[in-house]
Design a protein around this motif. Sequence first.
Motif, PDB file in Angstrom:
ATOM      1  N   PHE A   1     -16.368  15.827   1.014  1.00 59.91           N
ATOM      2  CA  PHE A   1     -15.296  15.907   1.994  1.00 59.91           C
ATOM      3  C   PHE A   1     -14.077  15.050   1.648  1.00 59.91           C
ATOM      4  CE2 PHE A   1     -19.260  16.827   4.236  1.00 59.91           C
ATOM      5  CZ  PHE A   1     -18.968  18.113   4.669  1.00 59.91           C
ATOM      6  N   PHE A   2     -14.196  14.155   0.700  1.00 59.59           N
ATOM      7  CA  PHE A   2     -13.066  13.306   0.317  1.00 59.59           C
ATOM      8  C   PHE A   2     -12.071  14.083  -0.531  1.00 59.59           C
ATOM      9  CE2 PHE A   2     -15.927   9.846   1.392  1.00 59.59           C
ATOM     10  CZ  PHE A   2     -15.061   8.967   2.015  1.00 59.59           C
ATOM     11  N   ARG A   3     -10.814  13.921  -0.216  1.00 60.46           N
ATOM     12  CA  ARG A   3      -9.732  14.539  -0.978  1.00 60.46           C
ATOM     13  C   ARG A   3      -8.618  13.517  -1.153  1.00 60.46           C
ATOM     14  NH1 ARG A   3     -13.053  17.840  -1.882  1.00 60.46           N
ATOM     15  NH2 ARG A   3     -13.148  19.957  -1.145  1.00 60.46           N
TER      16      ARG A   3
ATOM     17  N   ARG B   1      -4.937  13.375  -1.459  1.00 63.50           N
ATOM     18  CA  ARG B   1      -3.742  14.202  -1.259  1.00 63.50           C
ATOM     19  C   ARG B   1      -2.551  13.451  -1.839  1.00 63.50           C
ATOM     20  NH1 ARG B   1      -5.547  18.357   1.462  1.00 63.50           N
ATOM     21  NH2 ARG B   1      -7.078  18.090   3.110  1.00 63.50           N
TER      22      ARG B   1
ATOM     23  N   ALA C   1      -8.096  11.729   2.325  1.00 64.88           N
ATOM     24  CA  ALA C   1      -8.550  12.432   3.523  1.00 64.88           C
ATOM     25  C   ALA C   1     -10.071  12.522   3.449  1.00 64.88           C
ATOM     26  CB  ALA C   1      -7.921  13.813   3.577  1.00 64.88           C
ATOM     27  N   PRO C   2     -10.774  12.403   4.515  1.00 64.33           N
ATOM     28  CA  PRO C   2     -10.374  12.195   5.899  1.00 64.33           C
ATOM     29  C   PRO C   2     -10.330  10.719   6.326  1.00 64.33           C
ATOM     30  CG  PRO C   2     -12.693  12.694   5.866  1.00 64.33           C
ATOM     31  CD  PRO C   2     -12.213  12.694   4.422  1.00 64.33           C
ATOM     32  N   VAL C   3     -10.469   9.782   5.402  1.00 65.49           N
ATOM     33  CA  VAL C   3     -10.544   8.364   5.749  1.00 65.49           C
ATOM     34  C   VAL C   3      -9.207   7.821   6.247  1.00 65.49           C
ATOM     35  CG1 VAL C   3     -11.058   6.059   4.859  1.00 65.49           C
ATOM     36  CG2 VAL C   3     -12.413   8.014   4.098  1.00 65.49           C
ATOM     37  N   GLN C   4      -8.130   8.088   5.540  1.00 60.94           N
ATOM     38  CA  GLN C   4      -6.812   7.606   5.945  1.00 60.94           C
ATOM     39  C   GLN C   4      -6.131   8.672   6.803  1.00 60.94           C
ATOM     40  OE1 GLN C   4      -5.353   6.876   1.909  1.00 60.94           O
ATOM     41  NE2 GLN C   4      -4.869   4.796   2.579  1.00 60.94           N
ATOM     42  N   ARG C   5      -5.539   8.233   7.885  1.00 67.26           N
ATOM     43  CA  ARG C   5      -4.827   9.173   8.757  1.00 67.26           C
ATOM     44  C   ARG C   5      -3.379   9.359   8.336  1.00 67.26           C
ATOM     45  NH1 ARG C   5      -7.384   9.917  14.081  1.00 67.26           N
ATOM     46  NH2 ARG C   5      -9.373   8.831  13.970  1.00 67.26           N
ATOM     47  N   SER C   6      -2.806   8.336   7.728  1.00 68.57           N
ATOM     48  CA  SER C   6      -1.411   8.430   7.332  1.00 68.57           C
ATOM     49  C   SER C   6      -1.288   8.195   5.825  1.00 68.57           C
ATOM     50  CB  SER C   6      -0.555   7.421   8.091  1.00 68.57           C
ATOM     51  OG  SER C   6      -1.010   6.115   7.847  1.00 68.57           O
ATOM     52  N   TYR C   7      -0.168   8.610   5.295  1.00 66.20           N
ATOM     53  CA  TYR C   7       0.084   8.475   3.869  1.00 66.20           C
ATOM     54  C   TYR C   7       0.517   7.057   3.507  1.00 66.20           C
ATOM     55  CZ  TYR C   7      -0.083  13.497   3.024  1.00 66.20           C
ATOM     56  OH  TYR C   7      -0.499  14.793   2.892  1.00 66.20           O
TER      57      TYR C   7
ATOM     58  N   LYS D   1      -2.824   9.924   0.178  1.00 61.14           N
ATOM     59  CA  LYS D   1      -3.730   9.770   1.317  1.00 61.14           C
ATOM     60  C   LYS D   1      -5.128  10.210   0.905  1.00 61.14           C
ATOM     61  CE  LYS D   1      -3.429  12.685   4.800  1.00 61.14           C
ATOM     62  NZ  LYS D   1      -3.079  13.336   6.079  1.00 61.14           N
TER      63      LYS D   1
END
Length: 107
Positions: free
Chosen positions: A9-11, A13, A26-32, A24
């Motif tokens: 699930f880690f990406r 971005r 994802a999905p751990v960090q909400r913002s860049y 970022k």
Amino acid sequence: IGFPLIFVFFRLRTEVRPDGVYLKFAPVQRSYKIFPAAEIERAEVEKYKPIREYGGWGWRFGKKGKAYSISGRRGVVLHFKDGSRILIGTKKPHALLQAVQNILSGP
């Protein structure tokens, strides 16, 4: 079984916008995390050894600086005007390098 599945699930971005490079996990960090173009001196493609140089993949700190990497052994290093550097792991290092160089050269 569950622990290895979490990596599916880690990406990482990565976006190159006119004002800088945005990263970022994802999905751990909400913002860049933003690296402003005005602070980047240059960029280059680099082949690296994730475990030896940075202690593995992910958001890491190693003897060469910070690294954002999910998989692979190639990336783009951003060199900043203050002397620091970060490595961004990518499967398309030359495309990322070209995008970064485009924002550094201006409109």
